[in-house]
Design an enzyme around this catalytic site. Structure first.
Site, PDB file in Angstrom:
ATOM      1  N   GLU A   1       0.836  -1.198   0.000  1.00  0.00           N
ATOM      2  CA  GLU A   1       0.000   0.000   0.000  1.00  0.00           C
ATOM      3  C   GLU A   1       0.873   1.250   0.000  1.00  0.00           C
ATOM      4  OE1 GLU A   1      -2.509   1.605  -0.664  1.00  0.00           O
ATOM      5  OE2 GLU A   1      -4.126   1.200   0.725  1.00  0.00           O
ATOM      6  N   ASP A   2       0.344   2.337  -0.556  1.00  0.00           N
ATOM      7  CA  ASP A   2       1.103   3.585  -0.563  1.00  0.00           C
ATOM      8  C   ASP A   2       1.144   4.238   0.818  1.00  0.00           C
ATOM      9  OD1 ASP A   2      -1.603   4.195  -0.566  1.00  0.00           O
ATOM     10  OD2 ASP A   2      -1.550   5.405  -2.389  1.00  0.00           O
TER      11      ASP A   2
ATOM     12  N   ASP B   1      -3.802   5.489   6.412  1.00  0.00           N
ATOM     13  CA  ASP B   1      -4.339   6.704   7.015  1.00  0.00           C
ATOM     14  C   ASP B   1      -5.305   6.283   8.128  1.00  0.00           C
ATOM     15  OD1 ASP B   1      -4.941   9.420   7.267  1.00  0.00           O
ATOM     16  OD2 ASP B   1      -6.379   9.425   5.643  1.00  0.00           O
TER      17      ASP B   1
ATOM     18  N   PHE C   1      -1.988  16.291   4.294  1.00  0.00           N
ATOM     19  CA  PHE C   1      -2.370  15.634   3.051  1.00  0.00           C
ATOM     20  C   PHE C   1      -1.186  15.719   2.091  1.00  0.00           C
ATOM     21  CE2 PHE C   1      -4.263  14.995  -1.072  1.00  0.00           C
ATOM     22  CZ  PHE C   1      -5.098  13.920  -0.825  1.00  0.00           C
TER      23      PHE C   1
HETATM   24  P1  IMP Z   1      -7.319   4.822   4.693  1.00  0.00           P
HETATM   25  O1  IMP Z   1      -8.372   3.835   4.297  1.00  0.00           O
HETATM   26  O2  IMP Z   1      -7.913   6.015   5.380  1.00  0.00           O
HETATM   27  O3  IMP Z   1      -6.197   4.205   5.502  1.00  0.00           O
HETATM   28  O4  IMP Z   1      -6.704   5.461   3.383  1.00  0.00           O
HETATM   29  C1  IMP Z   1      -6.192   4.694   2.412  1.00  0.00           C
HETATM   30  C2  IMP Z   1      -5.880   5.406   1.146  1.00  0.00           C
HETATM   31  O5  IMP Z   1      -6.339   6.747   1.087  1.00  0.00           O
HETATM   32  C3  IMP Z   1      -4.394   5.493   0.936  1.00  0.00           C
HETATM   33  O6  IMP Z   1      -3.881   4.275   0.455  1.00  0.00           O
HETATM   34  C4  IMP Z   1      -4.302   6.594  -0.075  1.00  0.00           C
HETATM   35  O7  IMP Z   1      -4.486   6.076  -1.376  1.00  0.00           O
HETATM   36  C5  IMP Z   1      -5.431   7.526   0.322  1.00  0.00           C
HETATM   37  N1  IMP Z   1      -4.869   8.615   1.141  1.00  0.00           N
HETATM   38  C6  IMP Z   1      -4.808   8.710   2.482  1.00  0.00           C
HETATM   39  N2  IMP Z   1      -4.153   9.813   2.874  1.00  0.00           N
HETATM   40  C7  IMP Z   1      -3.762  10.423   1.732  1.00  0.00           C
HETATM   41  C8  IMP Z   1      -2.988  11.618   1.464  1.00  0.00           C
HETATM   42  O8  IMP Z   1      -2.503  12.342   2.348  1.00  0.00           O
HETATM   43  N3  IMP Z   1      -2.797  11.898   0.144  1.00  0.00           N
HETATM   44  C9  IMP Z   1      -3.280  11.153  -0.872  1.00  0.00           C
HETATM   45  N4  IMP Z   1      -3.984  10.023  -0.666  1.00  0.00           N
HETATM   46  C10 IMP Z   1      -4.221   9.670   0.624  1.00  0.00           C
HETATM   47 MG    MG Z   2      -4.125   3.667  -1.655  1.00  0.00          MG
END
Ligand code: IMP
Ligand code: MG
Length: 183
Positions: free
Chosen positions: A98-99, A102, A151
């Site tokens: 995963e990138d 969050d 972000f």
């Molecule tokens: P989560 O489900 O909230 O953990 O978010 C997962 C996905 O949201 C990450 O894999 C990103 O692709 C996207 N995401 C979360 N934070 C950022 C950010 O700061 N910039 C761009 N994409 C984000």
């Molecule tokens: Mg992602």
């Protein structure tokens, strides 16, 4: 594109150094095991492509595409599969690539999804971690770089579909978001 950047948070050099270290660890930990790396599209592709070239054991790879974000910078909390993996992961060791983690909602969903398909185990490897915003706990076996609650774009991460090709992890100028609200 570079004119839209306010700050470089993680340089391409530190990313490469970290990815190299993770690749080395993964190669050692999964030696002699059947490893499948599953990249999370689209954001995970840049990290994925870098990581596999630092892995020195045979691997299989596949990709899944999920959507948890719209065009805004806030999590919808909704995870939807857009493209599933093609290969059979039963009795194999799965590593989700995963990138950024969050809230953790996407990974929690993916981990449960793959665990239901009978693999040996499912672990997570992420390039970036934003622990301050976590809503659900997901163990990160391989964690790249921890970043503050900002972000970010670049190294695969987008804002409104753009900036994924920036080699560094950057924070955009507030004016870039302001113009998005006007749309
Ligand atoms: P989560 O489900 O909230 O953990 O978010 C997962 C996905 O949201 C990450 O894999 C990103 O692709 C996207 N995401 C979360 N934070 C950022 C950010 O700061 N910039 C761009 N994409 C984000
Ligand atoms: Mg992602």
């Amino acid at each position: 594109m570079y004119g839209d950047i306010q700050e470089i948070l993680v340089t391409k050099e530190s990313l490469q150094e970290k990815v190299k270290e993770l690749g080395k660890r993964i190669s050692g930990d999964y030696e002699g095991k059947e490893l499948v790396l599953i990249g999370v599209l689209k954001g995970g592709v840049v990290f994925f492509a870098d990581l596999i070239r630092y892995i020195t054991i045979p691997i299989e790879m596949d990709f899944i595409s999920v959507s948890s974000y719209g065009s805004s910078t806030k999590s919808s909390g909704v995870v939807r599969i857009i493209k599933d993996i093609d290969i059979d992961i039963s009795h194999k060791h799965v590593l989700i690539v995963e990138d950024l983690v969050d809230t953790g909602l996407t990974l929690r969903y993916l981990k449960d999804l793959f665990e239901d398909r009978g693999p040996e185990d499912v672990k997570v490897c992420t390039a970036l971690d934003k622990p301050s915003r976590r809503k659900v706990e997901v163990p990160l076996a391989y964690n790249g770089i921890t970043i503050p609650d900002k972000f970010v774009v670049g190294y695969g991460l987008d804002f409104d579909g753009k900036y994924r090709n920036l080699p560094d992890v950057c924070v955009l100028k507030p004016s870039v978001y302001a113009s998005d609200d006007d749309k």
